[in-house]
Write an enzyme that holds these catalytic residues in place. Sequence first.
Site, mmCIF file in Angstrom:
data_model
loop_
_atom_site.group_PDB
_atom_site.id
_atom_site.type_symbol
_atom_site.label_atom_id
_atom_site.label_comp_id
_atom_site.label_asym_id
_atom_site.label_seq_id
_atom_site.Cartn_x
_atom_site.Cartn_y
_atom_site.Cartn_z
ATOM 1 N N ASP A 1 46.381 36.004 18.278
ATOM 2 C CA ASP A 1 45.964 34.628 18.532
ATOM 3 C C ASP A 1 46.387 33.720 17.373
ATOM 4 O OD1 ASP A 1 44.718 32.372 19.468
ATOM 5 O OD2 ASP A 1 42.774 33.312 19.761
ATOM 6 N N ASP A 2 47.162 32.675 17.681
ATOM 7 C CA ASP A 2 47.554 31.638 16.711
ATOM 8 C C ASP A 2 48.502 32.137 15.625
ATOM 9 O OD1 ASP A 2 45.807 30.084 18.134
ATOM 10 O OD2 ASP A 2 44.479 29.612 16.466
ATOM 11 N N HIS B 1 39.093 34.757 27.430
ATOM 12 C CA HIS B 1 39.217 33.291 27.443
ATOM 13 C C HIS B 1 39.589 32.722 28.813
ATOM 14 C CE1 HIS B 1 40.442 29.590 24.796
ATOM 15 N NE2 HIS B 1 39.199 29.515 25.236
ATOM 16 N N CYS C 1 45.598 28.213 23.483
ATOM 17 C CA CYS C 1 45.252 29.569 23.901
ATOM 18 C C CYS C 1 45.161 29.813 25.409
ATOM 19 C CB CYS C 1 43.926 29.979 23.266
ATOM 20 S SG CYS C 1 43.762 29.610 21.513
#
Length: 473
Positions: free
Chosen positions: A41-42, A149, A81
């Site tokens: 993530d990121d 998510h 995301c």
Amino acid sequence: MNLFPRSVLHSLIHCLGFFLASVSFPIHASEKPNIVFFFIDDLGWTDLGYMGSEYYETPHIDSLAQQSMVFTDAYANAPNCAPSRASLMTGKYTPRHGIYTVGDPRRGNNKVRKLEPIENETVLADDFVTVSEALQSNGYTTASMGKWHLGSDPRTQGFDVNVAGREWGSPSGGGYHSPYHYPELVNEEPGEYLTDRLTSEACQFIEDHKEGPFFLYLTHYAVHTPIQGKEELVTKYQQKTKTERHNNPKYAAMIESVDDSVGRVLDAVNECGLDENTIVVFFSDNGGFGGATSNAPLRGAKGMLYEGGIREPLLIKWPGVTSPNERCSEPVIGIDLYPTFLEMTDTPTLSGVELDGLSLCSLLRDHESTLDRPAIFWHFPCYLQGKGDPHGGPFRTTPAGAIRMGNWKLIEWFETGRLELYNLDSDLGEETDLSKSHPEDLKRLHSAMIQWREAVNAPIPTTPNPQYRANRN
């Protein structure tokens, strides 16, 4: 709209998949390749040693890169995301599933939004047949470990196992340190590090399912905010010489924990004797967060359609197919992984499923080949607050769309109609707007983007915001 309840539909998918597999693909389960998919993530494009970072230490990922095909021009489907993950799971561009952003598309000061953004879905609809459901239909045991998510439980979307996956976009409770309470992951004792625990769960899953085949989606919350590393690693990087580009000890500690995770999981694969029958994929959902890292030489960061917000590291190791140290410069995007996994595993595309992505298998077999695809696209009809608007406003991005065609990239800003054109071959940092000097290329890319938007029914925001104030600054 589904004609059957979800449980009945799942049963039909399983029965159909097993029938097709037995008729068309007479392969013993143990011969089907396993897939271990690290989804970070990121993580920024240059946040790894093999991508040039001299501050962050990633020896295990660097070693994996030496054994894999390295995709230099790989992209997420969105600059943040949830939409990126929805496209990954469905193999479809964002207008197909309606998840364009995280949460509210009106993020930021209402008085400086010129338009009303397009409404945003926050849960992936049950109508979509995910890549995990397709693999389930071919006899795969599927596990999602970490960030989901896209709804309350990935088990409603084709995963047999869910560890720590909910609708949350970042770690809950105490962040990365226990105590924490996640589905199938509870620890009341203080001090355990979430990345480490997810890794242990992944290693146990591999041991428990070594007879295969399995699909392990290890979708770490790291390196998303809050920026929290293990204390001993933070101290290590505080004492290390910083570079101009990378100089955040806490973020560096988080990256090293992700790297340790890759090492431990691949060791578990080897210890179970699965190395020659396990495909390994390493990817990220969007560019690095500007408050934690630098994406230079790329322009921009998470939340932007400049390269720094969407270009990602991508590694694929396919034993017996890919050769070590190969690099592929063909532009590829997240939606391509769904059809790639199907072809890798001889999984038929289930009836009624249409995919926007293309299989990467031809590239994996021959890195000098190309895909029969004229362009790739992004559509982000929403607002994100934060620094970065090149036109002086208070947003990371206002509603926009983008296209990459060959080495050319066009960004269209829906508030103003402004068009920006860049040649990524000569201007990776998107510093020189060529829209005035190359009108024919501008017209060609813009026409292609308009045609694509019509094909996928991509909505463009046009309704004025009644509370907008012209003086934005």
